[in-house]
Design an enzyme around this catalytic site. Sequence first.
Site, PDB file in Angstrom:
ATOM      1  N   ASP A  24       0.874  -1.168   0.000  1.00 58.69           N
ATOM      2  CA  ASP A  24       0.000   0.000   0.000  1.00 58.69           C
ATOM      3  C   ASP A  24       0.915   1.223   0.000  1.00 58.69           C
ATOM      4  O   ASP A  24       2.027   1.174   0.535  1.00 58.69           O
ATOM      5  CB  ASP A  24      -0.871  -0.022   1.267  1.00 58.69           C
ATOM      6  N   SER A  55      -5.653  28.483   7.576  1.00 62.51           N
ATOM      7  CA  SER A  55      -6.319  27.544   6.670  1.00 62.51           C
ATOM      8  C   SER A  55      -6.502  26.185   7.341  1.00 62.51           C
ATOM      9  O   SER A  55      -5.712  25.779   8.188  1.00 62.51           O
ATOM     10  CB  SER A  55      -5.467  27.381   5.404  1.00 62.51           C
ATOM     11  N   HIS A  93      -6.732  23.507   5.319  1.00 61.61           N
ATOM     12  CA  HIS A  93      -6.320  22.571   4.263  1.00 61.61           C
ATOM     13  C   HIS A  93      -5.237  21.622   4.787  1.00 61.61           C
ATOM     14  O   HIS A  93      -4.343  22.044   5.532  1.00 61.61           O
ATOM     15  CB  HIS A  93      -5.790  23.357   3.051  1.00 61.61           C
ATOM     16  N   GLY A  98      -7.020  27.714  -3.587  1.00 57.70           N
ATOM     17  CA  GLY A  98      -5.983  28.195  -2.689  1.00 57.70           C
ATOM     18  C   GLY A  98      -6.502  29.208  -1.698  1.00 57.70           C
ATOM     19  O   GLY A  98      -7.675  29.178  -1.318  1.00 57.70           O
ATOM     20  N   ILE A 117      -1.484  38.888  -1.094  1.00 58.08           N
ATOM     21  CA  ILE A 117      -0.781  37.611  -1.238  1.00 58.08           C
ATOM     22  C   ILE A 117      -1.761  36.568  -1.777  1.00 58.08           C
ATOM     23  O   ILE A 117      -2.874  36.429  -1.267  1.00 58.08           O
ATOM     24  CB  ILE A 117      -0.212  37.119   0.114  1.00 58.08           C
ATOM     25  N   LEU A 118      -1.320  35.823  -2.798  1.00 58.85           N
ATOM     26  CA  LEU A 118      -2.097  34.694  -3.332  1.00 58.85           C
ATOM     27  C   LEU A 118      -1.226  33.434  -3.242  1.00 58.85           C
ATOM     28  O   LEU A 118      -0.030  33.480  -3.552  1.00 58.85           O
ATOM     29  CB  LEU A 118      -2.474  34.932  -4.796  1.00 58.85           C
ATOM     30  N   GLY A 126      -1.592  29.227  -4.193  1.00 61.40           N
ATOM     31  CA  GLY A 126      -2.421  28.104  -4.621  1.00 61.40           C
ATOM     32  C   GLY A 126      -2.078  27.601  -6.008  1.00 61.40           C
ATOM     33  O   GLY A 126      -0.912  27.556  -6.410  1.00 61.40           O
ATOM     34  N   ASP A 139      -7.118  -1.290   4.089  1.00 63.89           N
ATOM     35  CA  ASP A 139      -6.252  -2.371   3.601  1.00 63.89           C
ATOM     36  C   ASP A 139      -6.725  -3.745   4.084  1.00 63.89           C
ATOM     37  O   ASP A 139      -6.252  -4.767   3.574  1.00 63.89           O
ATOM     38  CB  ASP A 139      -4.803  -2.163   4.080  1.00 63.89           C
TER      39      ASP A 139
END
Length: 750
Positions: free
Chosen positions: A429, A467, A469, A499, A516-517, A519, A640
């Site tokens: 795996d 964030s 994420h 992003g 500011i960007l 992503g 699994d």
Amino acid sequence: MIQKTILTISGMHCASCAANIENALKQEAGIKSANINFASEKLYLEFDPIEISIARIQKIIEKSGYGAIEEAAEEEMRDHHKEAKIQEVRKLKKRFISALIFSFPIIYMAMGEMIGLPMPTIFENYGTIIQLTLATAVIASCFNIWTSGSKKLLRLSPNMDTLIFIGTAVAYFYSLTISVLVFLGIKIEAYLYYESAALILVFISLGKYLEAVTKGKTSEAIKKLIGLQPKEAAIIKDNEEIKIPISEVKIGDIILVKPGEKIPVDGIVIDGYSGVDEKAITGESIPVEKKKGDEVIGATINKTGVLKFKVTRVGKDTMLAQIIKIVEEAMGSKAPIQLLADKVSFYFVPSVIGLAILSFVIWLLLGQPLTFALTVFVAVLIIACPCALGLATPTAVMMGTGLAAKNGILIKSGQALEIARDVNIIVFDKTGTLTRGEPSVTDVIQVKDEISENSILQIAGSVEKNSEHPLAQAIINKAKERKINLSEVKNFQAIPGHGVSADLENLPADRQGKKILFGTRKLMTNNQINPGLIEEKMIVLEEQGKTAMILAQDKEIIGIIAVADTLKDYSKEAVKMLHKMGKKVAIITGDNKRVGQAIAQQVGIDRVLAEVLPQEKSAEIKKLQNKGNIVAMVGDGINDAPALAQADLGIALGSGTDVAMETGEIVLIKDDLRDVIMAIDLSKYTLNKIKQNLFWAFFYNIVGIPVAAGILYPLTGWLLNPAVAAAAMAFSSVSVVSNALLMKRYESKS
């Protein structure tokens, strides 16, 4: 509901005893499986408690002439069993010494004249009476063999003791009859067999004693594991440190462990910092750093600092208890190769009795005297040895599983040992097995010379700290690792699938207030920023299986950060070693083909099974099996488990879920993929030992029985003495166990 239990069996003397019990139980309704490990004297039982009770099972075993006690997990029961084994070894030693002392004068009288030793007058005048008296004393000291053998004969379930009983009883009572006739003044020319009866019992007693000693050594691994757990624990109660027995520790208790002390049970550190020696459990030689939030394992040793931890598992739920249970069950399981030996053992003793009678009759019909035919009859009975057959497989399996446990590998059955040797393709795996299962920053690329890598990380980390994420934490961790201070943000906005954007405070004066960007290419394009200038760099990173993110400030690209699930230590090394062994290696993943191929390329894997959903993994394993492959699956997660179950051999990582570890037939405790190689190599080594043992056990009987039957007599004039047959029989079992004990010298190739 099927229930499992272990019974300790007493009164077994050879493999045919074990076969008799197994066959008696398997005929009963409700018994699903019954396997006896003759070497450890344990019955591993699966039964339906609605159809049959433990008490009924014990009665069936007792009716067959043996004892059965349910094995308790409690320490006092283990101590009692250990003491009983010590007492048994002492009793066997005492029995052998008594028999040897009584037999010395008989040996002197029987052999003395042949080699020219002086014969005392008392021996010349009263030799027959002395031999009769001492032979009777030897039989009395070993009378348990006679009682056991005769009982099994009457129950029509003969065992090794039955062969010894018939052989020695015939020799003794024949000699007694001749002696009585001589005392009555009837002149008769006949040879007395008192020394054969006595010497046979001496050698059998020695063999049983040595067998008990060496059999005990094969289970040393389990004894060491049991001995690891400390007897006491120091708990904190009302701000006081109190020492209590380990059996009284409860989940939720707070335990204090000082440097040099053993950690009593499993738990989670709530305070303190230390290095912990986990070698006894995981096989890992380097102490593992432990801090707040880390798990600690019972029976490991706290080396440096003071640790305070909260108890999460006690008693039979601790990792040590689970390891002991797995190792014990593995020692009790049977490798498929043992089935042949079991079948042979079951029919062996009745066949030997038949052969002995047949040999006796043939020699009489050929015109040989009664004494000659009697010698052959006794020798055939005595030389036959199903003990060696019964010990050949379990002793090697016990040593193999014990060695594996010592190195942090739990092999759950003898069958797993046998399959591991034949595996030709290993499927790994990806996430959590070959890789760490958590993303980390792999590359920070400058686009503008004046903005450093640390500045790129500082800006990206500051934006991402708000964030949720999954990749955000990887960037924050990298910034912390480099000791970079993050700035506060304003106007933070998460743009799903693209992003984030924000305004940062505390930037240099020339960059204050600039947006500011951070992503994807799409985020840049939507904000009128052209990502084409860095496209080449992005493709290179993505072809390596990395997720590349663009950092822009006020419509100007200033850097790229790449994040990936990084390889575990030794992944590449493990795959290389498997290739050296001639095995094919595959990777199975839910990720896209590009990511799968990138990881495969890094570690040198042959085959990629990508974009496979969790429920489809077992189907992919089945496809490989349908092409004639013997497949091992290595995994760590719940997803699994079906694939681990479908594979010919499931190998679960100790860092994985309980479900995966339950399903896997081999568990790698220390999460080191090189242990896959050790498991395969150790299984091959163990199987070789089993084959060696079975070869010698079969070879001994194939050669020994015809020689005892007198096959060499027409050619050489030589006939096997029953006492020599007894010595050979006794040492054949010891040689098989000793060969298994040599496995201690095993050195891993991994």
